[in-house]
Design a protein around this motif. Structure first.
Motif, mmCIF file in Angstrom:
data_model
loop_
_atom_site.group_PDB
_atom_site.id
_atom_site.type_symbol
_atom_site.label_atom_id
_atom_site.label_comp_id
_atom_site.label_asym_id
_atom_site.label_seq_id
_atom_site.Cartn_x
_atom_site.Cartn_y
_atom_site.Cartn_z
ATOM 1 N N SER A 356 3.169 -23.836 9.798
ATOM 2 C CA SER A 356 1.882 -23.555 9.871
ATOM 3 C C SER A 356 1.749 -22.010 9.922
ATOM 4 C CB SER A 356 1.269 -23.822 11.494
ATOM 5 O OG SER A 356 1.372 -25.503 11.412
ATOM 6 N N GLY A 357 2.662 -21.293 10.332
ATOM 7 C CA GLY A 357 2.562 -19.917 10.360
ATOM 8 C C GLY A 357 2.576 -19.400 8.864
ATOM 9 N N SER A 358 3.435 -19.691 8.191
ATOM 10 C CA SER A 358 3.366 -19.600 6.615
ATOM 11 C C SER A 358 1.995 -19.675 6.013
ATOM 12 C CB SER A 358 4.529 -20.494 5.698
ATOM 13 O OG SER A 358 5.622 -19.974 6.366
ATOM 14 N N ILE A 359 1.389 -21.123 6.148
ATOM 15 C CA ILE A 359 0.110 -21.238 5.698
ATOM 16 C C ILE A 359 -0.995 -19.967 6.130
ATOM 17 C CG2 ILE A 359 -1.803 -23.084 5.631
ATOM 18 C CD1 ILE A 359 0.497 -24.932 5.782
ATOM 19 N N LYS A 360 -0.973 -19.775 7.343
ATOM 20 C CA LYS A 360 -1.894 -18.903 8.226
ATOM 21 C C LYS A 360 -1.710 -17.536 7.258
ATOM 22 C CE LYS A 360 -2.226 -21.163 12.473
ATOM 23 N NZ LYS A 360 -1.856 -20.797 14.108
ATOM 24 N N LYS A 361 -0.509 -17.072 7.110
ATOM 25 C CA LYS A 361 -0.324 -15.828 6.742
ATOM 26 C C LYS A 361 -0.760 -15.498 5.255
ATOM 27 C CE LYS A 361 3.605 -12.543 6.514
ATOM 28 N NZ LYS A 361 5.141 -12.168 6.865
ATOM 29 N N TYR A 362 -0.547 -16.452 4.564
ATOM 30 C CA TYR A 362 -1.063 -16.271 3.052
ATOM 31 C C TYR A 362 -2.491 -16.879 2.917
ATOM 32 C CZ TYR A 362 -0.340 -21.049 1.391
ATOM 33 O OH TYR A 362 -0.444 -22.420 1.299
ATOM 34 N N GLU A 363 -3.071 -17.678 3.726
ATOM 35 C CA GLU A 363 -4.349 -18.040 3.424
ATOM 36 C C GLU A 363 -5.270 -17.238 4.055
ATOM 37 O OE1 GLU A 363 -6.012 -20.371 1.846
ATOM 38 O OE2 GLU A 363 -4.484 -22.224 1.418
ATOM 39 N N ASN A 364 -4.779 -16.428 5.270
ATOM 40 C CA ASN A 364 -5.940 -15.608 5.819
ATOM 41 C C ASN A 364 -5.773 -14.315 5.431
ATOM 42 O OD1 ASN A 364 -7.048 -17.646 7.530
ATOM 43 N ND2 ASN A 364 -5.429 -17.345 9.115
ATOM 44 N N GLU A 365 -5.263 -14.247 4.090
ATOM 45 C CA GLU A 365 -5.001 -12.759 3.463
ATOM 46 C C GLU A 365 -5.740 -12.948 2.226
ATOM 47 O OE1 GLU A 365 -4.313 -9.931 4.766
ATOM 48 O OE2 GLU A 365 -3.309 -10.495 6.456
ATOM 49 N N GLU A 366 -6.741 -11.999 1.597
ATOM 50 C CA GLU A 366 -7.351 -12.170 0.593
ATOM 51 C C GLU A 366 -6.637 -12.112 -0.715
ATOM 52 O OE1 GLU A 366 -11.560 -10.298 0.288
ATOM 53 O OE2 GLU A 366 -10.960 -9.412 2.391
ATOM 54 N N GLY A 367 -5.479 -11.873 -0.512
ATOM 55 C CA GLY A 367 -4.516 -11.969 -1.691
ATOM 56 C C GLY A 367 -4.452 -13.321 -2.483
ATOM 57 N N LYS A 495 -13.423 -11.172 6.531
ATOM 58 C CA LYS A 495 -13.178 -10.129 5.956
ATOM 59 C C LYS A 495 -13.814 -9.809 4.700
ATOM 60 C CE LYS A 495 -8.152 -10.368 7.338
ATOM 61 N NZ LYS A 495 -6.745 -10.371 6.920
ATOM 62 N N SER A 496 -14.664 -10.669 3.968
ATOM 63 C CA SER A 496 -15.607 -10.353 3.134
ATOM 64 C C SER A 496 -16.685 -11.755 3.180
ATOM 65 C CB SER A 496 -14.900 -10.314 1.896
ATOM 66 O OG SER A 496 -14.525 -11.788 1.162
ATOM 67 N N ASP A 497 -17.608 -11.494 2.494
ATOM 68 C CA ASP A 497 -18.483 -12.466 2.211
ATOM 69 C C ASP A 497 -18.178 -13.794 1.787
ATOM 70 O OD1 ASP A 497 -20.481 -10.720 3.254
ATOM 71 O OD2 ASP A 497 -21.209 -10.077 1.118
ATOM 72 N N LYS A 498 -16.998 -13.723 1.054
ATOM 73 C CA LYS A 498 -16.425 -14.983 0.400
ATOM 74 C C LYS A 498 -15.135 -15.369 1.363
ATOM 75 C CE LYS A 498 -18.184 -13.651 -4.208
ATOM 76 N NZ LYS A 498 -17.842 -13.563 -5.542
ATOM 77 N N PHE A 499 -15.030 -14.657 2.258
ATOM 78 C CA PHE A 499 -13.565 -14.989 2.739
ATOM 79 C C PHE A 499 -13.626 -15.121 4.294
ATOM 80 C CE2 PHE A 499 -9.353 -13.829 4.677
ATOM 81 C CZ PHE A 499 -8.566 -14.705 3.854
ATOM 82 N N THR A 500 -13.338 -16.318 4.972
ATOM 83 C CA THR A 500 -13.163 -16.658 6.448
ATOM 84 C C THR A 500 -11.906 -16.928 6.740
ATOM 85 O OG1 THR A 500 -15.518 -17.385 6.096
ATOM 86 C CG2 THR A 500 -14.331 -17.821 8.190
ATOM 87 N N GLU A 501 -11.297 -16.442 7.732
ATOM 88 C CA GLU A 501 -10.024 -16.885 8.343
ATOM 89 C C GLU A 501 -10.363 -18.279 9.093
ATOM 90 O OE1 GLU A 501 -8.439 -13.819 10.743
ATOM 91 O OE2 GLU A 501 -8.059 -12.405 9.319
#
Length: 526
Positions: A356-367, A495-501
């Protein structure tokens, strides 16, 4: 390579004299090579090297010093540390030479059948991939110290270490062929370059497991519970063997250095930094470290034996590009958790927490919206230490998304085969078919063909998740294993209009079928 949090244990200090003897064939004639290294100026971090050649049959000899280390995807400027290079013949007369490229030296040896090459190396890098010497200890990465004859890789090497009397121990995965002389053997240059050596006064422990011999060298053993730690290492290795069914070595060395960050896998060993002691502050701290050890150990199978075709034979002169480090590194992260669970050192729910931590790490970054998993592999040579201010907005790490694809592929195979087959079958097939039978790596097409064959159904969707930034349907795959994921937004500003954590926490389904429960039990043991 290793996890980003890990970086190879490396602090060797050789006030020593290294002698290596290798046999090279040029025009079907043998060339005898003797490497000798001394460390008389170790306190200033200098290594003195002498290479003695005999039976030369070519008028010129090209020597190459590698500029990168396998598993460490970064070009290193090792040639800049070479100073005072000179060449003499058997009569101690100087021979002309010139620098041909940034990391090659051309010697005009003419009719001379014997020559000696001398140079010094400044070794002051406490890194997973470079050498370090000082007055207390030595960590030697041979590829940063020793040159090889151009295009002559498949040659055996013998290294004799005449260690200073104040250093009592040598830790290395190389095979000892003469204990009295401290002589070690590698079957070829690749293995020699991939065999770090630590000399100092580290604590050493010898043990056996499943008929194989092991050595453990610990630079800072404070807090080490020797009996428990060795028992846990054995559990990890036995759990790995139960999955892979093979052990590709006769001896293996664990080299655990002082405080630092990172680790690096090798054919016959692993070299890792520790926290400076073995006093874990919590259960999680211990799990983190043992996951780290397991990760580097499983690399023996996944990236050393099972490897993308681009990762060997190596070109030590330039980058070796592949789009599949998400498999080599990411799946190794996934397997470190599975092995720890199978070894009884970690609970299945701990593994889900890490995933879960791995998924959070990349999904919650705009990269994740801008870089695919395949691209993250190919571009690692540019992004290995990318500290630019826009890195998190434009890049991802295969260490984070890679294990997720491993989990989803495992669930897909198990669901398609009613849990009769799994990702383990794919790993064993790649090992047997390409490493053992064909003695080479596999292409990307061969990987997906084998995975599809074992799954019995198309894996195009998963392939798309690797090659694009398309949003992953987690619920679809996790359901196969009686699991679910929380996709509710976090209580933070977007973090942006198109991105939600989002939360991205994996948990059990309230209700699951018999097959779903069986699959979950097989993977996570609950």
């Amino acid at each position: 390579m290793t996890k980003a949090l890990k970086l190879c244990y490396c602090v060797l200090l050789l006030n020593t004299f290294f002698i290596s003897k290798a046999t090279n064939k040029v025009d079907n004639q043998e060339i005898k090579m003797d490497f000798s290294v001394s460390f008389e100026d170790a306190q200033s971090h200098y290594v003195e090297v002498v290479l003695n050649f005999e039976n030369l049959h070519s008028k010129t000899t090209n020597l190459i010093l590698p500029v990168w280390t396998p598993g460490y995807y970064l070009i290193l400027n090792t040639p800049r540390y070479i100073v005072d290079f000179e060449v003499t013949d058997g009569k101690n007369q100087k021979i002309k030479w010139k620098k041909s490229t940034k990391n090659s030296w051309t010697i005009e040896n003419g009719t001379a059948s014997k020559i000696s090459v001398k140079y010094r190396v400044f070794a002051n890098k406490k890194s997973v991939a470079e050498s370090y010497v000082d007055a207390e200890k030595a960590f030697i990465m041979p590829n940063t110290i020793f040159m090889h004859v151009e295009n002559k890789i498949d040659n055996p090497v013998t290294v004799t270490l005449n260690k200073p009397s104040k250093w009592s121990k040598i830790s290395t995965g190389l095979k000892c062929v003469d204990e009295a002389k401290n002589s070690f053997y590698a079957k070829n240059i690749d293995v020699f370059y991939d065999s770090p050596i630590y000399i100092g006064n580290q604590k050493t422990i010898e043990f056996e497991n499943e008929g194989k011999k092991y050595s453990l060298g610990v630079a800072t053993p404070q807090g080490l519970e020797e009996e428990k730690f060795v028992a846990d290492l054995k559990k990890i290795m036995s759990a790995t063997t139960s999955i892979m069914k093979k052990i590709p070595y006769e001896n293996y060395s664990y080299i655990m250095m002082e405080a630092g960050g990172g680790g690096l896998e090798h054919w016959n060993s692993q070299a890792i930094f520790t926290k400076g002691s073995f006093d874990s502050k919590s259960r999680r701290d211990y799990l983190d470290f043992m996951n780290f050890v397991t990760h580097e150990y499983f690399h023996l199978y996944n990236v050393k034996a099972i490897r993308p075709i681009e990762l060997g034979p190596f070109d030590y002169n330039k980058e070796n590009y592949t789009t599949m480090l998400w498999f080599s590194e990411g799946f190794t992260v996934y397997y470190e958790y599975l092995i720890m669970v199978k070894a009884g050192l970690m609970e299945g729910k701990d593994a889900l927490e890490y995933l879960s931590g791995s998924i959070k790490k990349y999904e919650n970054e705009e990269g994740c919206r801008h870089m695919s998993l395949a691209q993250s592999s190919f571009d690692i040579w540019s992004n290995f230490f990318n500290n630019e201010s826009n890195a998190k907005q434009t890049t991802i790490s295969y260490y984070d998304k890679g294990p997720t694809i491993g989990l989803l592929l495992d669930l897909e195979i198990r669901n398609n085969t009613a849990n009769k087959k799994s990702l383990d079958d794919l790993m064993r097939f790649l090992y047997n078919e390409y490493f053992e039978k064909k003695q080479r790596g596999f292409t990307e097409d061969e990987f997906w063909s084998a995975a599809t064959e074992i799954s019995g159904k198309s894996l195009q969707e998963l392939k798309t998740y690797v090659n694009t930034t398309q949003e992953i349907d987690y619920q679809k795959y996790l359901k196969y294993g009686g699991l679910q994921i929380d996709l509710t937004p976090l209580k933070t500003e977007a973090k942006s209009d198109k991105f939600t954590e989002k939360n991205y926490t994996i948990s059990e389904l309230p209700k699951a079928s018999k097959l779903q429960l069986e699959i979950r039990k097989s993977i996570f043991n609950f």
